[in-house]
Design an enzyme around this catalytic site. Structure first.
Site, short mmCIF file in Angstrom:
data_model
loop_
_atom_site.label_atom_id
_atom_site.label_comp_id
_atom_site.label_asym_id
_atom_site.label_seq_id
_atom_site.Cartn_x
_atom_site.Cartn_y
_atom_site.Cartn_z
N GLU A 159 0.03 9.87 -0.62
CA GLU A 159 0.80 10.91 0.08
C GLU A 159 0.92 12.18 -0.75
O GLU A 159 2.03 12.61 -1.12
CB GLU A 159 2.20 10.40 0.43
CG GLU A 159 2.23 9.35 1.50
CD GLU A 159 3.64 9.07 2.02
OE1 GLU A 159 4.61 9.44 1.35
OE2 GLU A 159 3.76 8.48 3.09
N GLU A 316 0.65 2.95 6.32
CA GLU A 316 2.02 2.48 6.10
C GLU A 316 2.84 2.70 7.36
O GLU A 316 2.72 3.74 8.02
CB GLU A 316 2.74 3.31 5.02
CG GLU A 316 2.24 3.16 3.63
CD GLU A 316 3.04 4.05 2.66
OE1 GLU A 316 4.18 4.43 2.98
OE2 GLU A 316 2.50 4.39 1.61
C1 GLA Z 1 6.06 6.67 1.63
C2 GLA Z 1 5.43 6.20 0.32
C3 GLA Z 1 5.80 4.79 -0.05
C4 GLA Z 1 7.26 4.53 0.26
C5 GLA Z 1 7.54 4.82 1.71
C6 GLA Z 1 8.97 4.51 2.10
O1 GLA Z 1 5.34 6.37 2.72
O2 GLA Z 1 4.04 6.31 0.33
O3 GLA Z 1 5.55 4.62 -1.42
O4 GLA Z 1 8.04 5.35 -0.55
O5 GLA Z 1 7.34 6.20 1.90
O6 GLA Z 1 9.20 4.78 3.45
#
Ligand code: GLA
Length: 692
Positions: A159, A316
């Site tokens: 991210e 995710e």
């Molecule tokens: C992001 C990050 C993860 C985690 C999630 C929590 O997507 O990539 O490491 O912190 O948020 O929602």
């Protein structure tokens, strides 16, 4: 490369199955739990986990001293258990020693304050020290594991820009000046683009240009500079990705990705896609948003569009509550399954989560996971196991293409950035909510929707919607004109087409770049007071915006009916070539938008995936050359019956009418290919528009 080749390679590496799993952070647990992790992954049908996202501090324990042993053992264990690995480059968060040794790499905020170490991702994206160290680590990890049989995908960083999307340090300011030099070549061109004759801002030396930190009280920094700062900041993050990606590509054959964050303001993802082998995304529902499933649909449509119409990977989402909203509402029973299948319906060939085992300590210990604190005798675990089985049952879908959409929403990040700069007619004009409202109306009609990039060829579409696209380059306007001339149906809203790529107003009448196409001439804006409405002769009431103008060649379908602009046109239709260009000069309500869209969709001959579905029931298709799959997602609290024939892959039942329980989902292999014409190959990604 984009979309398909990398995603197909991943699917092949998983034996043709849909990817299922999540982030696995074994370093948070004693080694004695790892065997149990693998056994439980097998029980749930997990086939892919992302490893080492935040492992830098435990891999490079001090500068140049690497401890790979634990990671070797994790990867071997996973491989022995039949679980494939999306291996991260471990660079998302530099370790304490790095920041302590190089305090100048810390993120600096708009006020010029360096942010402290102690959370994650606190680095300056322009820092050569950070970039070199990250590329070095990525290269070492790739070197060591390129041939490891567990590794099927590379996860570059994580991210990018989630917490550090803009840095205002002096290193960044220098990088900004270099970036500006590359873009404008001469100071004359920059002065002209930014309109620096205004307020005595004429630059005579590149060194005079600052990072746009906070300026004097109650005033506004130069908008051209701020717009370029958004562009620069997105590009700098992309350069970070490129540095690591190059180090991995040199050494490893597996496809590369980095996880996007959906329709987020900070990154121009259109400009990122060509560098990724497959497009992946993280999506979290805003729990208190009653229509969050529609936001999910919109984000998934954007992702599929970024992937050029090909399948993509959900990297995710959450099994239940997150930990970072004001009130972290848990998911209702069945909601996680429905969310997951909704992503698959809209093109995801993988359903991964953050994270495998719920943390015991640290800032995310109250974030849900596949394996909760409370173990396997839980709602969450039972639903995880059920989802694993469901995804296995629909494996034959992997690699099929989402049904081609005949409707597109035009969407551009530069336009978003420019539209929301300061000192505008009304701060109630917001891009994402406007885009979402139009998507929502199309979603309610169960019409498939893509997102289209400014300037791209639109000939595959019958209807294109342009919601609050304030900035429009000449090529973008030309593409819309050709679309209409060739028979397309265009809907443009207020606050569109007003400025050029430098945020300079297009003179001679609004809406500037689109005035002739729309056949209207607006002369003055009359934004409305907070919560005020204005009566319209039809499609009313209007909110947020009104304006004074006249129709030139357009037919007037509705006028303002009261106030200072009474009699001015608000909804118009202009016939151009073989198509029509509609203009909507205010924010109309849901019912009016639905009614107006019905007219436009009918003119364009666009039909819903299934007709007459109850409100809150979503239908989406994917197809292969010889099969058609219908997803029906019931977001309501009532059981529904849908007219559709085939075999439900989840229940293995053949039926002529589909029963979908409240909150449930069905995936039907249809008895015969649904109507809708021959399949077209998904379009290749649009050629990058020259950067504005
Ligand atoms: C992001 C990050 C993860 C985690 C999630 C929590 O997507 O990539 O490491 O912190 O948020 O929602």
């Amino acid at each position: 490369m984009i979309g398909r080749p990398g995603m197909q390679q991943l699917t092949d590496a998983l034996g043709g199955r849909i990817a299922f799993g999540g982030d696995y952070n074994p370093e948070q647990w004693p080694e004695s739990t790892w065997a149990e992790d693998v056994a439980l992954m097998q029980q749930a049908g997990v086939n892919l986990v992302t490893v080492a996202v935040f492992s830098w501090a435990l891999i490079e324990v001090e500068p140049g001293r690497f401890t790979f042993g634990w990671l070797d053992r994790v990867l071997d264990l996973l491989h022995d258990g039949g679980i494939a690995v999306d291996l991260a480059t471990a660079t998302a968060s530099p370790p304490p020693w790095f920041t302590a040794n190089h305090p100048e790499t810390r993120l600096v905020d708009e006020q010029g304050l360096a942010r402290s170490f102690g959370a994650r991702q606190g680095f300056c994206p322009s820092s050569p020290l950070y970039r070199d160290a990250a590329a070095d680590l990525a290269g070492r990890i790739a070197e060591r594991y390129a041939e490891h049989p567990a590794v099927v995908l590379w996860h570059i960083n994580n991210e990018y820009g989630c917490q550090n999307w803009q840095c205002y340090c002096e290193v960044s300011a220098d990088a900004f000046r270099r970036w500006l030099h590359g873009r404008y070549e001469s100071l004359d061109a920059l002065n002209d683009a930014w309109g620096t004759a205004f307020w005595s801002q004429h630059y005579t030396d590149w060194a005079q240009i600052p990072a746009p930190r906070r300026v004097a009280y109650s005033t506004f920094a130069n908008p051209g500079m701020r717009l370029d700062w958004w562009r620069f900041s997105s590009d700098e993050l992309l350069e970070c990705y490129r540095a690591e990606a190059a180090a991995v590509r040199e050494r490893a054959p597996q496809p590369l990705t980095t996880n996007f964050m959906g329709m987020r303001k900070t990154h121009d993802y259109w400009s990122w896609t060509a560098d990724l082998d497959l497009i992946s995304n993280d999506h979290y529902l805003m729990a208190e948003d009653a229509a969050n499933h529609q936001d999910l649909a919109m984000t998934a449509d954007l992702l599929r569009s970024l992937a050029g119409g090909h399948p993509w990977l959900l990297m995710e989402h959450s099994t239940s509550a997150v930990n970072w909203q004001t009130r972290n509402l848990a998911k209702a029973p069945g909601e996680m399954r429905r969310n997951s299948l909704q992503h698959v319906a809209r093109g995801a060939d993988g359903v991964l989560f953050f994270q495998w085992r719920q943390s015991r300590a640290g800032a995310e210990k109250w974030h849900s996971a596949l394996l909760p604190h409370t173990g396997t005798d839980t709602k969450i675990w039972r639903e995880v196991v059920e989802l694993g089985h469901d995804l296995a049952k629909i494996s034959e879908l992997a690699g099929t293409l989402p049904d081609p959409a005949r409707v597109a929403i035009l969407f551009d990040w530069s336009s978003w950035w420019a539209a929301e700069l300061d000192a505008h007619p009304s701060s109630d004009v917001k891009v994402r909510p406007a885009v979402r409202r139009w998507h929502q109306s199309l979603w309610k009609r169960n019409v498939a929707v893509d997102f289209a990039r400014h300037g791209q060829d639109l000939s595959d579409y019958r209807v294109v919607v342009v919601p609050v696209q304030y900035l429009m380059s000449d090529p973008a306007a030309a593409a819309l004109t050709s679309f209409v001339e060739d028979g397309g149906h265009l809907v443009v809203t207020y606050f569109s087409g007003l400025v050029d790529e430098h945020d300079r107003v297009r003179l001679g009448g609004y809406p500037g770049a689109l005035r002739n196409l729309l056949g209207v001439r607006i002369e003055e804006f009359f934004p409305l007071a907070a919560r005020a409405t204005v009566r319209l002769s039809r499609f009313g009431p209007g909110r947020v915006w009104s304006e004074l103008g006249r129709a030139e060649s357009a037919e007037v379908l509705a006028t303002y009916d009261e106030g200072p602009v009474a009699g001015s046109p608000v909804v118009t239709r202009n016939r151009v070539g073989r198509g029509t260009a509609w203009y909507v000069g205010t924010e109309i309500d849901d019912d009016a938008r639905t009614a107006l869209l019905r007219l436009v969709l009918d003119e364009g001959g666009v039909t819903p995936v299934l007709p007459d579905l109850p409100a809150g029931v979503e239908a989406v298709r994917r197809r292969s050359p010889d099969a058609s799959y219908l997803f029906v997602l019931n977001h309501t609290g009532e059981d529904v019956t849908v007219e559709a024939a085939g075999t439900d892959l989840l229940t293995r039942m053949a039926a002529n009418r589909l029963q979908v329980p409240a909150g449930g989902a069905a995936v039907l292999r249809e008895a015969r290919a649904a109507t809708g014409g021959p399949r077209r190959e998904a379009a290749p990604p649009p050629a990058p528009e020259p950067r504005h």
